[in-house]
Design a protein around this motif. Structure first.
Motif, PDB file in Angstrom:
ATOM      1  N   ILE A  50       0.831  -1.204   0.000  1.00 54.21           N
ATOM      2  CA  ILE A  50       0.000   0.000   0.000  1.00 54.21           C
ATOM      3  C   ILE A  50       0.866   1.255   0.000  1.00 54.21           C
ATOM      4  N   LEU A  51       1.905   1.244   0.818  1.00 55.47           N
ATOM      5  CA  LEU A  51       2.780   2.408   0.901  1.00 55.47           C
ATOM      6  C   LEU A  51       3.563   2.606  -0.393  1.00 55.47           C
ATOM      7  N   MET A  52       4.002   1.521  -1.010  1.00 54.69           N
ATOM      8  CA  MET A  52       4.696   1.643  -2.286  1.00 54.69           C
ATOM      9  C   MET A  52       3.760   2.192  -3.358  1.00 54.69           C
ATOM     10  N   ALA A  53       2.529   1.694  -3.398  1.00 49.52           N
ATOM     11  CA  ALA A  53       1.555   2.189  -4.371  1.00 49.52           C
ATOM     12  C   ALA A  53       1.239   3.662  -4.128  1.00 49.52           C
ATOM     13  N   THR A  54       1.153   4.040  -2.847  1.00 49.35           N
ATOM     14  CA  THR A  54       0.922   5.444  -2.512  1.00 49.35           C
ATOM     15  C   THR A  54       2.073   6.305  -2.990  1.00 49.35           C
ATOM     16  N   GLY A  55       3.293   5.819  -2.804  1.00 50.21           N
ATOM     17  CA  GLY A  55       4.459   6.557  -3.264  1.00 50.21           C
ATOM     18  C   GLY A  55       4.452   6.760  -4.769  1.00 50.21           C
ATOM     19  N   VAL A  56       4.098   5.716  -5.515  1.00 50.91           N
ATOM     20  CA  VAL A  56       4.027   5.819  -6.972  1.00 50.91           C
ATOM     21  C   VAL A  56       2.961   6.826  -7.382  1.00 50.91           C
ATOM     22  N   LEU A  57       1.814   6.796  -6.708  1.00 53.46           N
ATOM     23  CA  LEU A  57       0.734   7.735  -7.023  1.00 53.46           C
ATOM     24  C   LEU A  57       1.162   9.178  -6.754  1.00 53.46           C
ATOM     25  N   VAL A  58       1.794   9.405  -5.601  1.00 56.51           N
ATOM     26  CA  VAL A  58       2.257  10.752  -5.264  1.00 56.51           C
ATOM     27  C   VAL A  58       3.290  11.234  -6.283  1.00 56.51           C
ATOM     28  N   ALA A  59       4.228  10.362  -6.645  1.00 60.65           N
ATOM     29  CA  ALA A  59       5.250  10.729  -7.622  1.00 60.65           C
ATOM     30  C   ALA A  59       4.625  11.100  -8.963  1.00 60.65           C
ATOM     31  N   THR A  60       3.613  10.345  -9.377  1.00 57.45           N
ATOM     32  CA  THR A  60       2.948  10.607 -10.648  1.00 57.45           C
ATOM     33  C   THR A  60       2.211  11.940 -10.624  1.00 57.45           C
ATOM     34  N   LEU A  61       1.482  12.195  -9.548  1.00 54.12           N
ATOM     35  CA  LEU A  61       0.735  13.451  -9.443  1.00 54.12           C
ATOM     36  C   LEU A  61       1.676  14.652  -9.399  1.00 54.12           C
ATOM     37  N   MET A  62       2.797  14.499  -8.697  1.00 55.80           N
ATOM     38  CA  MET A  62       3.780  15.584  -8.649  1.00 55.80           C
ATOM     39  C   MET A  62       4.368  15.848 -10.024  1.00 55.80           C
ATOM     40  N   ALA A  63       4.670  14.787 -10.770  1.00 50.67           N
ATOM     41  CA  ALA A  63       5.232  14.952 -12.105  1.00 50.67           C
ATOM     42  C   ALA A  63       4.228  15.608 -13.049  1.00 50.67           C
ATOM     43  N   ILE A  64       2.967  15.191 -12.982  1.00 46.11           N
ATOM     44  CA  ILE A  64       1.936  15.772 -13.844  1.00 46.11           C
ATOM     45  C   ILE A  64       1.778  17.264 -13.550  1.00 46.11           C
ATOM     46  N   GLN A  65       1.766  17.601 -12.264  1.00 45.44           N
ATOM     47  CA  GLN A  65       1.601  19.007 -11.877  1.00 45.44           C
ATOM     48  C   GLN A  65       2.762  19.862 -12.372  1.00 45.44           C
ATOM     49  N   GLU A  66       3.977  19.365 -12.197  1.00 46.63           N
ATOM     50  CA  GLU A  66       5.150  20.110 -12.664  1.00 46.63           C
ATOM     51  C   GLU A  66       5.209  20.115 -14.186  1.00 46.63           C
ATOM     52  N   GLY A  67       4.783  19.017 -14.805  1.00 43.76           N
ATOM     53  CA  GLY A  67       4.795  18.952 -16.257  1.00 43.76           C
ATOM     54  C   GLY A  67       3.921  20.003 -16.907  1.00 43.76           C
ATOM     55  N   LYS A  68       2.819  20.370 -16.253  1.00 40.99           N
ATOM     56  CA  LYS A  68       1.950  21.417 -16.786  1.00 40.99           C
ATOM     57  C   LYS A  68       2.703  22.738 -16.932  1.00 40.99           C
ATOM     58  N   LYS A  69       3.635  22.997 -16.014  1.00 42.41           N
ATOM     59  CA  LYS A  69       4.421  24.228 -16.070  1.00 42.41           C
ATOM     60  C   LYS A  69       5.468  24.175 -17.167  1.00 42.41           C
ATOM     61  N   ARG A  70       5.783  22.967 -17.612  1.00 41.98           N
ATOM     62  CA  ARG A  70       6.816  22.782 -18.637  1.00 41.98           C
ATOM     63  C   ARG A  70       6.237  22.343 -19.973  1.00 41.98           C
ATOM     64  N   GLN A  71       4.915  22.468 -20.111  1.00 42.78           N
ATOM     65  CA  GLN A  71       4.214  22.150 -21.353  1.00 42.78           C
ATOM     66  C   GLN A  71       4.383  20.682 -21.776  1.00 42.78           C
ATOM     67  N   ILE A  72       4.387  19.770 -20.812  1.00 44.22           N
ATOM     68  CA  ILE A  72       4.398  18.344 -21.108  1.00 44.22           C
ATOM     69  C   ILE A  72       3.069  17.770 -20.624  1.00 44.22           C
ATOM     70  N   ILE A  73       2.370  17.094 -21.503  1.00 46.79           N
ATOM     71  CA  ILE A  73       1.026  16.626 -21.195  1.00 46.79           C
ATOM     72  C   ILE A  73       1.065  15.457 -20.213  1.00 46.79           C
ATOM     73  N   SER A  74      -0.016  15.299 -19.471  1.00 47.49           N
ATOM     74  CA  SER A  74      -0.078  14.266 -18.439  1.00 47.49           C
ATOM     75  C   SER A  74      -0.007  12.863 -19.020  1.00 47.49           C
ATOM     76  N   ASP A  75      -0.495  12.682 -20.261  1.00 47.05           N
ATOM     77  CA  ASP A  75      -0.454  11.355 -20.881  1.00 47.05           C
ATOM     78  C   ASP A  75       0.970  10.816 -20.973  1.00 47.05           C
TER      79      ASP A  75
END
Length: 278
Positions: A22-47
């Motif tokens: 559960i904790l590993m899956a949570t870590g992966v989810l948090v990492a993904t959401l952080m990357a998507i959020q930062e990617g928006k600032k760098r014009q990289i789509i979430s897909d």
């Protein structure tokens, strides 16, 4: 008398769902959401991040297992049926990170994305995932250090539930998982605070900062652990790799700044996004 926390969170029929997973899956989810959020600032789509995740997670787990098996080959050569028995434990974070890095390089080539920019975006999330996932070792009462005393643990002003969980088979142990988690948390806070400072980092240097920080933390924490993988029964594998990564990251940082003097972003090279220059 102390009572250890149950490493199993709940059951789904005959399937036991462990806190570690559960904790590993949570870590992966948090990492993904952080990357998507930062990617928006760098014009990289979430897909792009989701697609990368679909490849990086399973291959990362395979890499983590292969790394562990290679350095425990004395055992697995005698028990080949246990090589795929990952449910019995036995993965190494460095193996997962190296496999994930290989996936990223190939993925960026296929998608025409600059790999160092992607690494800058993803690295803080990976560090956050490591902060979270280390608590899976806490729940499993593993990845700890040498024996210590109740007085020492109390002197660190740790919560009582942490101290209780470090009581294993009649003795108290150093909570090295906690040292690594807190060390990475401090590094994460620093990197997140500085990464958008104008003219401070060139492309790729947020990632290199992560490598330098994590390698330093892991080098010292690994020296305290009692479950290290060894080369020739003398050299701790993760310490050696941490030292190599630390030196390599510094050399690459200097080389890219002082020798190559690169054009940090490949304007006009056919990339499909108008990347920011910060």
């Amino acid at each position: 008398m102390t009572l250890a926390l149950n490493p199993i969170a709940f059951h789904l029929g005959s399937l036991s769902v462990r806190w570690y997973g559960i904790l590993m899956a949570t870590g992966v989810l948090v990492a993904t959401l952080m990357a998507i959020q930062e990617g928006k600032k760098r014009q990289i789509i979430s897909d792009d991040f989701v697609d990368f995740l679909l490849w990086a997670v399973p291959i990362g787990f395979i890499g983590a297992r292969i790394y562990y098996v290679v350095f425990e080959w004395g055992y697995f050569s005698q028990h080949p049926d246990q090589i795929i028995a990952i449910w019995n434990g036995g993965i190494a974070i460095y193996g997962g990170l190296l496999a994930g890095l290989a996936v990223l390089v190939i993925f960026c080539y296929k998608r025409m994305l600059p790999p160092f920019l992607m690494l800058d975006i993803i690295a803080p999330g990976v560090m956050a995932a490591q902060v979270i996932a280390r608590w899976g070792n806490f729940m499993n009462q593993e990845a700890h250090g040498a024996k210590t005393t109740l007085f020492f643990l109390q002197s660190l002003h740790l919560p009582n539930f942490v101290i209780q969980q470090m009581y294993i088979n009649g003795a108290y142990y150093q909570p090295t998982y906690l040292y690594e988690s807190l060390g990475n948390l401090l590094g994460l806070i620093i990197i997140l605070s500085l990464r958008h400072k104008k003219h401070l980092f060139k492309q790729g240097e947020v990632f290199l900062s992560y490598v330098i920080w994590y390698a330093t933390v892991r080098f010292f924490v690994e020296g305290m652990r009692t479950d290290s993988l060894y080369i020739a029964n003398t050299i701790r594998v993760s310490q050696a790799l941490s030292l190599i990564l630390f030196i390599g990251a510094i050399i690459l940082w200097i080389y890219r700044r002082k020798v190559v003097r690169p054009k940090w972003y490949l304007a006009g090279s056919g990339l499909k996004y108008p990347y920011n220059r910060d």
